[in-house]
Scaffold this motif. Structure first.
Motif, PDB file in Angstrom:
ATOM      1  N   THR A 384       0.319  10.242   3.324  1.00 16.30           N
ATOM      2  CA  THR A 384       1.487  10.110   2.442  1.00 16.30           C
ATOM      3  C   THR A 384       1.129   9.787   1.001  1.00 16.30           C
ATOM      4  O   THR A 384       1.996   9.768   0.132  1.00 16.30           O
ATOM      5  N   CYS A 391      -1.567   2.285  -7.800  1.00 17.30           N
ATOM      6  CA  CYS A 391      -2.273   1.211  -7.097  1.00 17.30           C
ATOM      7  C   CYS A 391      -3.538   0.792  -7.855  1.00 17.30           C
ATOM      8  O   CYS A 391      -3.846  -0.394  -7.975  1.00 17.30           O
ATOM      9  N   ALA A 424       0.328  -2.633  -2.577  1.00 26.89           N
ATOM     10  CA  ALA A 424       1.314  -2.234  -1.574  1.00 26.89           C
ATOM     11  C   ALA A 424       2.732  -2.397  -2.100  1.00 26.89           C
ATOM     12  O   ALA A 424       3.617  -1.585  -1.808  1.00 26.89           O
ATOM     13  N   CYS A 427       3.312   0.527  -4.779  1.00 29.49           N
ATOM     14  CA  CYS A 427       3.192   1.926  -4.358  1.00 29.49           C
ATOM     15  C   CYS A 427       4.583   2.543  -4.159  1.00 29.49           C
ATOM     16  O   CYS A 427       5.366   2.076  -3.324  1.00 29.49           O
ATOM     17  N   GLN A 430       5.111   4.002  -0.362  1.00 27.52           N
ATOM     18  CA  GLN A 430       4.809   3.180   0.800  1.00 27.52           C
ATOM     19  C   GLN A 430       3.579   3.698   1.557  1.00 27.52           C
ATOM     20  O   GLN A 430       3.543   3.775   2.782  1.00 27.52           O
ATOM     21  N   SER A 431       2.560   4.038   0.770  1.00 28.83           N
ATOM     22  CA  SER A 431       1.350   4.638   1.351  1.00 28.83           C
ATOM     23  C   SER A 431       0.221   3.633   1.535  1.00 28.83           C
ATOM     24  O   SER A 431      -0.897   4.023   1.869  1.00 28.83           O
ATOM     25  N   THR A 438       2.125  -6.815   6.744  1.00 32.47           N
ATOM     26  CA  THR A 438       2.743  -5.502   6.633  1.00 32.47           C
ATOM     27  C   THR A 438       4.219  -5.622   6.280  1.00 32.47           C
ATOM     28  O   THR A 438       4.839  -6.691   6.433  1.00 32.47           O
ATOM     29  N   ASP A 439       4.790  -4.515   5.815  1.00 26.06           N
ATOM     30  CA  ASP A 439       6.225  -4.502   5.500  1.00 26.06           C
ATOM     31  C   ASP A 439       7.049  -4.867   6.723  1.00 26.06           C
ATOM     32  O   ASP A 439       8.025  -5.627   6.627  1.00 26.06           O
ATOM     33  N   GLU A 440       6.671  -4.327   7.871  1.00 17.76           N
ATOM     34  CA  GLU A 440       7.427  -4.594   9.101  1.00 17.76           C
ATOM     35  C   GLU A 440       7.400  -6.072   9.458  1.00 17.76           C
ATOM     36  O   GLU A 440       8.416  -6.645   9.870  1.00 17.76           O
ATOM     37  N   ASP A 497       7.597  -7.023  -2.249  1.00 15.66           N
ATOM     38  CA  ASP A 497       8.084  -5.676  -2.514  1.00 15.66           C
ATOM     39  C   ASP A 497       9.561  -5.714  -2.908  1.00 15.66           C
ATOM     40  O   ASP A 497      10.313  -6.602  -2.495  1.00 15.66           O
ATOM     41  N   SER A 499      11.771  -3.812  -1.803  1.00 13.81           N
ATOM     42  CA  SER A 499      12.571  -3.619  -0.578  1.00 13.81           C
ATOM     43  C   SER A 499      12.841  -4.939   0.136  1.00 13.81           C
ATOM     44  O   SER A 499      13.869  -5.087   0.802  1.00 13.81           O
TER      45      SER A 499
END
Length: 597
Positions: A384, A391, A424, A427, A430-431, A438-440, A497, A499
């Motif tokens: 991706t 970055c 991160a 970016c 989201q690569s 992690t985002d999750e 982030d 998000s």
């Protein structure tokens, strides 16, 4: 220095300058420009015959210009290697040969005018930065008459004048008439602790250097009248207060107040006018000689080294350590350490201590022959990645390489990556996967924290090294702050982030706080600068959506500021109470609509 020169495991490159540094911890590549000495180091016995016949006379830098040297010279006693060097810009015997007397008289045939500068590349595992200091030049403070009066000296010049190895073999004389002065005055803090001229920081060594000089003078000249004009005497080292008291007991006069005017008498003496702050009266003092206790600042090469190694500087211009208490000799970039006055003003004892600590840290890092990297590192998802280069732009360590021209996906060097997560967060595709953060994982924490009664919660993203540690310190100190604070730990505020913020508001958070290290004190060099830009960008978007930007807060809290953490949390609670249910519901609706579109 001699021991270092003889050690089989140490390679000394004198007359050399570092011109470039590449690589990372365990694999640095240092390019060095080794300037020509024009004298063979191996063959020269330092007999001095070449200097005796050299006709070129120049001021001796080591003796602060109080004596002279030749164009071929030894920089200072005990110089390593024990060999003479030629300043080719001063020498008369270089292309075409005009003089060459030194070459003719040298029995060992050590002198070679055909030597040239060369570039040397060394591969090293770690780097110790020991760039030294730069004495303050008192010429800009000409109200003290340094450039106008011959008997006004800097403390560096005075130090060489009273040294047994100095130009007068330790005999104190006035430069104007070569007579021994009967009275001497010292002015403290010249170029230090001044916002007007010089530097605002304390130079650490000036007070005790003056005390030491006064003791030396009283030992050799007991009847000499010595006056010290000062703001305050800082004698905080081991045994320093006793030396200060001894100086006073020997008759040295300490006068609290700095001279306002300095004039020269007919006989070359110096008259100073001083307001004694203890008595509130102005007094005039006639002196045979005046010494300016100059401060110290960072080396002139500091800025260049900082740019090459990607280091931080303090407001005073010295190198900034990774942490003032936990990592006092480490740079934020792994594998780089500080020693001596590169990191701040120090006396000899402190410099030796820090030098030993830096050597120990380097040995601890390198002795195994291999380096273990931290598991918290970034990883690129090549499928991706669009090779936009964002970055690489934000990485504080230069750990990311990307070929934007040929659209080759970015690659991350895990040995150089420190795991801040700024890449991160920045970016746009989201690569980049941030291992262990992690985002999750972070979004899962946000969802859990706001699963029940989100309108009563304060969502806080806290930097691991400072604000999260500050929260821990507040708890250990049993400081009271609202119990509805929900902390989500990230390695750096730069990892937060965009998000994460929008998800928090979409889940019903009334207030969100992003918190990290103070600007200039970031554990990851300058990653929190990107935090500021990101938060400002989000606030502008909030205003366009009709949301109050003050619902997103940004605060800097250090690990030692437990009280500040508790205070900030109380302020956040006051802000939360100003956000009603209707405003939260409208925010959730707006964000859900924006998500659908």
């Amino acid at each position: 220095m001699t021991d270092a020169g003889r050690h089989p495991g140490i390679k000394l490159l004198t007359l050399s300058e570092v011109i470039d540094v590449k690589g990372y911890v365990g694999n640095f590549e240092v390019k060095i420009l080794k300037r020509a000495r024009y004298v063979s180091e191996k063959d020269c016995t330092a007999c001095g015959e070449c200097a005796r016949v050299c006709p070129v006379v120049r001021p001796d830098e080591f003796n602060a210009g109080l004596s002279s040297r030749k164009a071929v010279y030894s920089p200072f006693p005990q110089a390593v290697p024990s060999a003479y060097a030629i300043n080719i810009n001063e020498c008369l015997g270089h292309n075409p040969v005009v003089c060459a007397k030194c070459s003719e008289v040298c029995e060992k045939k050590c002198i070679n005018f055909h030597m040239s500068d060369e570039e040397v590349v060394e591969k090293v595992g770690s780097i110790v930065v020991a760039t030294g200091l730069e004495p303050y030049d008192p010429t800009e403070l000409d109200e003290y008459g340094y450039t106008r009066f011959e008997n006004v000296l800097s403390s560096i010049e005075f130090e060489r004048l009273i040294s047994a190895g100095g130009p007068t073999r330790g005999e104190l004389i006035r430069p104007a008439d070569r007579k021994t002065p009967k009275s001497i005055g010292f002015i403290q803090c010249v170029g230090s602790r001044s916002a007007r001229k010089g530097a605002s920081h304390c130079s650490n060594i000036c007070c005790m250097n003056t005390v030491k000089s006064s003791l030396v003078l009283k030992e050799h000249y007991p009847d000499m009248d010595i006056k010290v004009f000062y703001i305050d005497i800082r004698a905080f080292g081991k045994g320093f207060e006793d030396l200060y008291k001894k100086s006073r007991s020997l008759g040295v006069h300490y006068i609290r107040g700095l001279p306002g005017t300095v004039m020269e008498n007919d006989g070359g003496g110096i008259r100073v006018a001083v307001e004694n702050s203890a008595t509130g009266k102005i007094a005039f003092h006639d002196l045979d000689m005046l010494v300016l206790a100059v401060g110290i600042g960072p080396s002139k090469t500091t800025k260049k080294i900082q740019e090459m190694l990607g280091l931080q500087l303090s407001p005073e211009g010295f190198f900034l350590e990774a942490h003032p208490k936990l990592q006092p000799v480490d740079a934020a970039t792994r594998g780089i350490f500080f020693a001596g006055c590169a990191e701040g003003p120090k006396d000899i004892k402190e410099s030796v201590t820090q030098g030993s600590a830096a050597a120990g840290r380097a040995v601890r890092l390198m002795h195994r022959g291999e380096i273990l990297s931290e598991p918290i590192t970034a990883e690129v998802i090549p499928d991706t990645c669009k090779a936009c280069g964002k970055c690489a732009e934000v990485c504080p360590y230069g750990a990311i390489s990307v070929d934007a021209k040929h659209k080759i996906p970015a690659t991350i060097n895990p040995a150089a990556c420190a795991g801040c997560g700024t890449c991160a967060a920045e970016c746009p595709f989201q690569s980049i996967l941030m291992n262990h953060f992690t985002d999750e994982q972070i979004l899962g924490q946000v969802d859990t924290a706001l699963a029940k009664t989100p309108d009563s919660k304060i969502l806080v993203f806290a930097c691991n090294w400072c604000s999260y540690a500050g929260a821990d310190y507040a708890g250990v100190s049993r400081l009271q702050y609202p119990s509805n604070v929900r902390l989500i730990r990230t390695m750096c505020s730069g990892r937060v982030d965009e998000s994460f913020i929008w998800n928090g508001f979409a889940k019903g958070a009334p207030i969100i706080l992003v918190s990290g290290c103070h600007i200039g004190d970031c554990h990851y060099i300058n990653a929190n600068h990107w935090t500021v830009k990101r938060v400002e960008k989000i606030r502008k978007k909030m205003a366009k959506l009709g949301m109050r930007p003050e619902r997103l807060q940004l605060e800097w809290i250090s690990a030692a500021e437990g009280g500040r953490f508790a205070k900030v949390m109380s302020e956040m609670e006051a802000l939360r109470q100003g956000v009603n249910a209707e405003e939260i519901a409208e925010t959730v609706r707006l964000l859900n609509e924006a998500k659908d579109h």
